[in-house]
Design a protein around this motif. Sequence first.
Motif, PDB file in Angstrom:
ATOM      1  N   VAL A   1     -17.467   2.850 -21.570  1.00 58.21           N
ATOM      2  CA  VAL A   1     -18.169   2.912 -22.857  1.00 58.21           C
ATOM      3  C   VAL A   1     -17.558   3.965 -23.776  1.00 58.21           C
ATOM      4  N   THR A   2     -17.894   3.875 -25.046  1.00 61.56           N
ATOM      5  CA  THR A   2     -17.430   4.813 -26.065  1.00 61.56           C
ATOM      6  C   THR A   2     -18.442   5.962 -26.191  1.00 61.56           C
ATOM      7  N   PRO A   3     -18.057   7.057 -26.823  1.00 63.22           N
ATOM      8  CA  PRO A   3     -19.025   8.133 -27.056  1.00 63.22           C
ATOM      9  C   PRO A   3     -20.260   7.665 -27.834  1.00 63.22           C
ATOM     10  N   GLU A   4     -20.064   6.752 -28.769  1.00 68.46           N
ATOM     11  CA  GLU A   4     -21.202   6.233 -29.537  1.00 68.46           C
ATOM     12  C   GLU A   4     -22.176   5.485 -28.618  1.00 68.46           C
ATOM     13  N   GLN A   5     -21.642   4.747 -27.668  1.00 74.84           N
ATOM     14  CA  GLN A   5     -22.500   4.036 -26.722  1.00 74.84           C
ATOM     15  C   GLN A   5     -23.212   5.012 -25.787  1.00 74.84           C
ATOM     16  N   VAL A   6     -22.535   6.099 -25.425  1.00 69.14           N
ATOM     17  CA  VAL A   6     -23.174   7.132 -24.597  1.00 69.14           C
ATOM     18  C   VAL A   6     -24.369   7.715 -25.345  1.00 69.14           C
ATOM     19  N   GLN A   7     -24.200   7.942 -26.642  1.00 62.64           N
ATOM     20  CA  GLN A   7     -25.296   8.450 -27.457  1.00 62.64           C
ATOM     21  C   GLN A   7     -26.505   7.516 -27.381  1.00 62.64           C
ATOM     22  N   GLU A   8     -26.262   6.223 -27.492  1.00 62.32           N
ATOM     23  CA  GLU A   8     -27.346   5.235 -27.402  1.00 62.32           C
ATOM     24  C   GLU A   8     -27.976   5.250 -26.017  1.00 62.32           C
ATOM     25  N   MET A   9     -27.138   5.266 -24.998  1.00 63.92           N
ATOM     26  CA  MET A   9     -27.617   5.184 -23.619  1.00 63.92           C
ATOM     27  C   MET A   9     -28.489   6.377 -23.240  1.00 63.92           C
ATOM     28  N   LEU A  10     -28.078   7.569 -23.660  1.00 62.47           N
ATOM     29  CA  LEU A  10     -28.789   8.780 -23.280  1.00 62.47           C
ATOM     30  C   LEU A  10     -29.764   9.276 -24.343  1.00 62.47           C
TER      31      LEU A  10
ATOM     32  N   LYS B   1     -23.937  16.864 -28.892  1.00 60.72           N
ATOM     33  CA  LYS B   1     -24.210  17.005 -27.457  1.00 60.72           C
ATOM     34  C   LYS B   1     -23.292  16.096 -26.636  1.00 60.72           C
ATOM     35  N   THR B   2     -23.041  14.899 -27.122  1.00 57.99           N
ATOM     36  CA  THR B   2     -22.151  13.968 -26.420  1.00 57.99           C
ATOM     37  C   THR B   2     -20.776  14.587 -26.247  1.00 57.99           C
ATOM     38  N   TYR B   3     -20.208  15.114 -27.313  1.00 56.76           N
ATOM     39  CA  TYR B   3     -18.875  15.698 -27.234  1.00 56.76           C
ATOM     40  C   TYR B   3     -18.852  16.997 -26.436  1.00 56.76           C
ATOM     41  N   GLU B   4     -19.950  17.750 -26.424  1.00 58.14           N
ATOM     42  CA  GLU B   4     -20.047  18.935 -25.561  1.00 58.14           C
ATOM     43  C   GLU B   4     -19.939  18.522 -24.091  1.00 58.14           C
ATOM     44  N   LEU B   5     -20.661  17.457 -23.727  1.00 55.58           N
ATOM     45  CA  LEU B   5     -20.626  16.966 -22.347  1.00 55.58           C
ATOM     46  C   LEU B   5     -19.237  16.471 -21.967  1.00 55.58           C
TER      47      LEU B   5
END
Length: 73
Positions: A22-31, A37-41
């Motif tokens: 998945v992309t970072p944008e999808q991670v944002q949706e998922m979590l 915060k996504t890019y920090e992780l």
Amino acid sequence: MNREEKMVKQYGLMFRDYPDAVTPEQVQEMLGIGRRKTYELLKSGELPSIRMGRLYRIPKLSVIDYLCGNRTL
């Protein structure tokens, strides 16, 4: 059903509408988290990812493991 079987079933059910990477944008949706915060992780390695040039790709299993508190990857 033992713990491992439950984990396999859980992995099969969670986020089944998302691709395996998945992309970072999808991670944002998922979590349900923001861009910062996504890019920090991702940059800290807390959420394992693969970087291709400027693009991040995150294995869906990494997101599930992070969410479930399984940090042993």
